[in-house]
Design an enzyme around this catalytic site. Structure first.
Site, PDB file in Angstrom:
ATOM      1  N   TYR A 151      57.754   2.453 -39.335  1.00 24.30           N
ATOM      2  CA  TYR A 151      56.587   3.340 -39.242  1.00 24.30           C
ATOM      3  C   TYR A 151      56.053   3.697 -40.633  1.00 24.30           C
ATOM      4  O   TYR A 151      54.969   3.305 -41.027  1.00 24.30           O
ATOM      5  CB  TYR A 151      56.913   4.639 -38.496  1.00 24.30           C
ATOM      6  CG  TYR A 151      57.029   4.533 -36.981  1.00 24.30           C
ATOM      7  CD1 TYR A 151      57.002   3.311 -36.316  1.00 24.30           C
ATOM      8  CD2 TYR A 151      57.170   5.684 -36.207  1.00 24.30           C
ATOM      9  CE1 TYR A 151      57.110   3.236 -34.926  1.00 24.30           C
ATOM     10  CE2 TYR A 151      57.268   5.621 -34.821  1.00 24.30           C
ATOM     11  CZ  TYR A 151      57.250   4.404 -34.190  1.00 24.30           C
ATOM     12  OH  TYR A 151      57.360   4.353 -32.820  1.00 24.30           O
ATOM     13  N   GLU A 156      61.860  14.602 -27.963  1.00 25.46           N
ATOM     14  CA  GLU A 156      62.585  14.304 -29.193  1.00 25.46           C
ATOM     15  C   GLU A 156      62.682  15.524 -30.097  1.00 25.46           C
ATOM     16  O   GLU A 156      63.699  15.774 -30.749  1.00 25.46           O
ATOM     17  CB  GLU A 156      61.850  13.171 -29.906  1.00 25.46           C
ATOM     18  CG  GLU A 156      62.520  12.674 -31.156  1.00 25.46           C
ATOM     19  CD  GLU A 156      61.587  11.748 -31.924  1.00 25.46           C
ATOM     20  OE1 GLU A 156      61.601  11.775 -33.150  1.00 25.46           O
ATOM     21  OE2 GLU A 156      60.832  11.011 -31.270  1.00 25.46           O
TER      22      GLU A 156
END
Lengths: 394, 381
Positions: free
Chosen positions: A137, A253
């Site tokens: 990412y 998350e």
């Protein structure tokens, strides 16, 4: 693909749905006590693959490697609240984190957005540990502003050709595969020109350079792509849908990042140091020590509010970010008090003998740094809360 | 977990408090009654009694609602958010002590009077500032040699909030052979009040007893029972004060956020500036942590085992002080100079928070008590 051991030893086939949550918790706890190898408990930092693959295999054979995945795909099919119970028990037992991004990140994405062929190929290998994943990412110029990423994927015949670089790639040196956000359209708004691709780390043109971190460990890497080819069949979801796909994992998350467990562990180290140095009779120390203790106890109370929300089957809102901020900053304050309480011991690198007790006074100082930076820095979290929860103007 | 019926009950209480505050404008009254005595309005008190709020924790047998400290906390929180000047929590603490006393005619008539609004009680127990130990008794009671039916009280009790306008006091005393709680009517000869003005403009008093004669029949409890009732009242009082702190802090935070959204400088709302946004978020986090901690601590509010209850009360009070400290200080800063004026309501909240934070043990004191009461759980690391 099925691991032959799974057939001979049999997947766990107890009807866990029939158990109450507490009974389930006790079942997990007892099983961990018997089956978890000592060397994966309370590791100093992130474990490399070679340090924990035996533990991975044990969980895999038990059928417990993927608590959140549906059962028909080899997971445990646990409800969200039982996933939390599972994580809490693993943390309670001190089980170190494995290179689990295939299980927690890309697996669920493939399950939701993948083609039948992607599911059939990647999911069993991800479960068995044959495919170890890393996350592509962040880039040198796209950190908090992730959507400005520049690594490009260009169509060429049956492939995409990838050029650019990813950084802070945790345990890339151990990974066999990477899931990548790459720019596939430069003519649109930055979020709308990003695609989600899978690639094999053995593909020609990939260079992995470990980065030594401030604590002296090489947990993360920079990865360079020089005309790296990945087949078009490795595109997950639609072209240019990558940003939406990556964002779909948030929320649940953040609850995990906001768990009180890591601050509790840091505090336990502080307690050990304070005991060794006889600081419990120092009223100045004790006030700050107790303030921290309450900061953690009260974090647990807030964490429980969100867990209850999950238990009721409600989705988590943006406000869950507050846990991450409080948990990570409390951990840093704990590490600061530890340095102060250590006096000269706080200047020693590595383990040392602190008045008869083996301790690394600096370890929490280092290990509490990444938490306020990754997963959306705490400043980004505050931006989110200001906008989405407090409705402050832009 | 709290069951649905209880949650409904609390919602009803909160609604009735919100409704009362909407129609009676307590903030205006609080401002008007500053630096006066008794500093509140007895007619307003009467109305609160009629709404049932003076008897939330009083058993139904005495006409009360028979509910828990958690329910009183809902009332305290709502009233505090609107700066109600009436001594709601001071009276509740004294009431709680009476509820914990041995059964008898005096107890029954006091509680019935309290529920009706006819009797406004206060608790006099504290030996010295910074003291939180109910067994340190500063008032001595001895038999009156001249009148065998009376006890003579001698000594003093400090920082009695709600003393001005109180009809009588629950006083903790040391009798020759045991601690005891006595009911002392305000008009008792030999009892004098020296008034002290609190930062929020309400009065408190130091009570002085000089050969104050009280009938033996005014003894509400004696021995362990007296200390037990007093300890429970103080712990429950700390919960109520924490609820007040969280209530006022939430309201002030909301007000401050509104100000950030509307106050314009440099051609835009100041709430659009990141420096202020991040600090506002920190206040919001403090509020959420405070609320969550309070709710969790409440689970031990009715623990029979005193240590658990006291530890929970200390945890709630320490956290609520911290939450209110953060919010009130930042509220002044974020309002700018107007926040430092007497005309601005921010100051009322700041000063009420100062008083509530100091009352029945400040944050540091409660952290100390928490540490003393709750052994560290050995954890692996």
């Amino acid at each position: 693909m099925t691991d032959p051991r799974a057939e001979t030893e049999g997947h766990d086939d107890i009807d866990r749905d029939a158990l109450a949550d507490d009974a389930f918790r006790m079942q997990v706890r007892e099983w961990l006590q018997v089956n978890c190898p000592a060397h994966v408990r309370f590791p100093a930092g992130r474990m490399h693959w070679h340090e924990c693959r035996d533990w991975w295999d044990i969980l895999y054979r038990k059928g417990w490697i993927a608590p959140a995945w549906p059962r028909e795909l080899g997971g445990m099919g646990l409800s969200p609240i039982r996933q939390i119970v599972m994580v809490e028990e693993l943390e309670r037992h001190g089980c170190g984190r494995m290179p689990d991004q295939g299980i927690t990140q890309v697996g669920p994405i493939i399950i939701r957005y993948g083609t039948p062929a992607q599911k059939a190929w990647y999911l069993p290998r991800t479960l068995s540990g044959e495919a170890i994943w890393c996350q592509g990412y962040s880039e040198p110029n796209a950190g908090s502003d992730l959507a400005s990423l520049q690594t490009s994927a260009v169509e060429d015949g049956d492939d995409y050709v990838i050029n650019g670089s990813k950084i802070w790639t945790t345990l890339a040196m151990d990974a066999t595969h990477m899931y990548v956000l790459a720019r596939t359209d430069r003519s649109v708004k930055k979020q709308e020109g990003i695609s989600f691709l899978l690639l094999d780390m053995k593909a020609p043109g990939i260079t992995v350079r470990p980065i030594r971190n401030i604590a002296g460990d090489d947990e993360f890497c920079q990865v360079f792509f020089d005309d790296v080819r990945t087949p078009k069949s490795n595109l997950v979801g639609a072209l240019n849908q990558g940003w939406t796909i990556a964002k779909s994992l948030l929320g649940f998350e953040r609850l995990g990042i906001g768990s009180p467990r890591r601050p509790q562990l840091a505090f336990a180290r502080l307690e050990k140091l304070a005991r060794a140095r006889g600081l419990f009779s120092d009223p100045v120390f004790m006030d700050r020590f107790t303030a921290l203790r309450l900061d953690i106890a009260d974090l647990s109370a807030a964490y429980e509010v969100f867990v209850e929300q999950v238990r009721r089957g409600e989705p988590l809102g943006a406000d869950v970010s507050l846990l991450k901020i409080w948990a990570t900053e409390t951990m840093q304050r704990s590490s600061e008090l530890m340095l102060e309480a250590g006096d000269e011991y706080g200047a020693l690198g590595g383990d040392s003998d602190v008045e008869g007790v083996r301790l690394n006074v600096l370890a929490p100082f280092y290990s509490s740094r990444p938490g306020t930076i990754y997963g959306g820095s705490n400043e980004i979290q505050r931006n989110i809360l200001a906008k989405a929860v407090l409705r402050l103007p832009t | 977990m709290t069951d649905a019926a209880t949650l409904d009950q609390r919602r009803l209480l909160a609604d009735s408090v919100a409704d009362y505050c909407r129609r009676s404008d307590p903030l205006r009254r609080a401002r008007a009654l500053r630096d006066t005595e008794p500093g509140f309005d007895r007619a307003a008190w009467q109305e609160m009694a009629e709404l049932g709020w003076t008897g939330v924790i009083v058993p139904e047998a005495f006409g009360g609602l028979g509910l828990a400290v958690a329910d009183h906390a809902v009332v305290a929180r709502g009233l505090s958010a609107s700066m109600v000047p009436e001594p709601v929590t001071a009276a509740m603490i004294a009431t709680c002590a009476i509820v914990g006393c041995s059964e008898g005619e005096l107890k029954a008539s006091l509680l019935e009077g309290i529920v009706a609004g006819a009797i406004l009680p206060a608790l006099a127990w504290q030996a010295a500032p910074g003291d939180i130990d109910p067994s340190r008794l500063a008032v001595v009671a001895v038999p009156d040699p001249a009148s065998p039916g009376d006890m003579l009280l001698e000594g003093s009790a400090c920082f009695v909030v709600g003393a001005s306008g109180a009809d009588g006091f629950v006083v903790s005393v040391r009798e020759p052979d045991a601690p005891a709680l006595h009911w002392v009517p305000a008009a008792t000869p030999g009892l004098s009040l020296s008034m002290r003005r609190l930062a929020d403009g309400r009065p408190a008093a130091d009570l002085r007893f000089e050969r104050a004669a009280v009938p033996r029949g005014n003894c509400l409890a004696r021995g362990e029972a007296a200390l037990h009732a007093l300890g429970a009242a103080l712990d429950h009082g700390q919960f109520a004060i924490a609820a007040e702190l969280l209530g006022l802090s939430q309201r002030l935070l909301d007000t401050t956020l509104d100000y950030l959204r509307t106050r314009s400088q440099f051609g835009k709302a100041i709430g659009s500036f990141q420096a202020l946004q991040h600090r506002a978020v920190d206040l919001y986090i403090h509020q959420r942590i405070g609320d969550a901690a309070f709710e969790q601590a409440l689970r031990d509010a009715d623990a029979d085992e005193g240590t658990r209850r006291a530890a929970a009360a200390s945890r709630a009070k320490a956290r609520a002080c911290e939450t209110a400290r953060q919010v009130t200080r930042e509220a002044i800063q974020m309002h700018g100079a107007i926040g430092f004026t007497d005309d601005c309501d921010v100051g009322l909240y700041v000063k009420r928070a100062l008083v509530l934070s100091a009352w029945l043990g400040n944050a540091r004191l409660h952290r100390g008590r928490y540490a003393a009461l709750v052994p560290l759980e050995p954890a692996e690391a």
